[in-house]
Design an enzyme around this catalytic site. Structure first.
Site: not given
Ligand SMILES: *Cc1c(COP(=O)(O)O)cnc(C)c1O
Length: 395
Positions: A100, A48, A196, A171
């Site tokens: 988001y 961890r 992503k 982000d």
């Molecule tokens: C998908 C996404 C998240 C969240 O991520 P997860 O891996 O689904 O927890 C946060 N910000 C943006 C812009 C996203 O597209």
């Protein structure tokens, strides 16, 4: 020797195995590590807190984003959550009004139970933004390009306006470090949903926080261990496998997206196209300045009613109807009933999410195939509409 970033991603952890000379770094699943002697721990003791497989990915992400260090987390949302650990209950966070959905839910829930104060603002509106700054926020959250309308905000300008006392977070999920480096543009922290583009193959849920300065990195790493949201070795291993091809994937993603945006733009059944690579997109010039590419997310509206829209989507063969984005495969989604269904109707309309809006995550399939698939779906719908009209005028 300074490498191009795509090369750095390909080479992540290559030739680092000292035991057997393995070319790719091995997967260390062990949860714990022996102490050499009483009182002398090795580099790792418990998974961890630290894991060699996760560190390969963390080092790669820190390199790509030009940060001092990175923490790899179990999801993008846990990366967002991790950053909120830096806040006191009295601290105010400025979050984009079109952030988001999961980020919106996390910040509102946290504020509702007194964990921090939050204000959702249109950061593209300079008056609103300047007014919000007078309330002395502790943190500025940015997301550019935004979801699903690909709005762009000027990271340099917002960071300068916010000043040094504010923790500035971007982000960067909708692009990747290859196309946009927020830490070079004035941000203190970058977060990613590695689910992503970073992993890119729609087979891992993961996240990361990358810090520009050592001090902030240490705080983030401390909290990640404390609350236990570091990623599993296996997920880290798969994501490192994915990131090796980031450079070449992004090239193909963007080439396809630009051509598809131009095709949609010329199609008379399409009303609006939202893609920063189109010159008339309101964020085009800022995107040119702060990004090295326009990404592969786009959205568009048609003149179809809901029934026709369903037929159009159904007749597509190479665009799968699904949420998420950034994988090698092309996806289409209907934000009003899918990704943004949690927003009420008026909030949706205020954010520009009409029932006609479709969002596309453009994959890396052959461009010709994607274009002819779109074309056959539009033709199919057009014929159907034409027949209907004929029936109406005949009948
Ligand atoms: C998908 C996404 C998240 C969240 O991520 P997860 O891996 O689904 O927890 C946060 N910000 C943006 C812009 C996203 O597209």
């Amino acid at each position: 020797m300074s490498h191009q970033q795509a090369t750095q991603a390909v080479r992540a952890g290559i030739e680092t195995d000292e035991q057997y000379g393995a070319v790719t770094p091995p997967l260390y699943l062990s949860s714990n590590y022996t102490f050499e002697n009483l009182g002398s721990p090795r580099k790792y003791d418990y998974s961890r807190s630290g894991n060699p497989t996760r560190d390969v990915l963390a080092d790669c992400l820190a390199d790509l984003e030009n940060g001092a260090g990175a923490v790899v987390t179990s999801s993008g949302m846990s990366a967002v959550h991790l950053v909120t650990q830096l806040l006191q209950p009295s601290d105010l966070v400025l979050v984009p009004h079109d952030c988001y959905g999961g980020t919106y839910r996390l910040f509102t829930s946290l504020a509702n139970k007194g964990g921090c104060r939050v204000k959702f603002v249109d950061q593209g509106d300079s008056e609103t933004f300047a007014a919000a700054l007078t309330e002395k926020p502790r943190m500025l959250w940015m997301e550019t390009p935004s979801n699903p309308l690909l709005r762009i905000v000027d990271i340099v300008q917002l960071c300068e306006q916010a000043g040094d006392d504010v923790i500035k977070v971007v982000d960067n999920t909708f692009l990747s470090p290859i196309q946009q480096k927020p830490l070079d543009l004035g941000a203190d922290l970058v977060i990613h949903s590695t689910t992503k583009y970073i992993n890119g193959h729609s087979d891992v849920v993961g996240g990361a926080v990358i810090a520009k300065a050592e001090g902030l990195y240490e705080q983030i790493a401390w909290w990640a261990n404390c609350i236990g949201i570091t990623a599993s070795p296996f997920d880290s291993f798969i994501t490192t496998r994915g990131i090796r091809t980031l450079g070449i994937r992004i090239k193909k993603h963007e080439e396809n997206a630009q051509s598809i945006a131009e095709y949609l733009d010329k199609n008379c059944l399409v009303e609006n196209v939202y893609y920063p690579g189109l010159e008339y997109h309101p964020g085009h010039l800022i995107a040119r300045k702060q990004q090295t590419g326009f990404g592969a997310m786009l959205s568009f509206t048609t003149k179809f009613d809901q029934e026709t829209l369903a037929i159009f989507i159904k007749s597509l063969k190479l665009f799968s109807l699904a949420e998420s984005l950034g994988g090698v495969e092309s996806l289409i989604c209907h934000p009003a009933t899918m990704t943004h269904a949690a927003m009420d109707k008026s909030a949706q309309l205020e954010a520009g999410i009409t029932p006609q809006l479709l969002r596309v995550s453009v994959g890396i399939e052959e461009l010709e195939d994607l274009l002819s698939d779109l074309k056959q779906a539009f033709d199919f719908v057009e014929n159907k509409l034409g027949n209907l009209q004929q029936e109406v005028s005949n009948g």
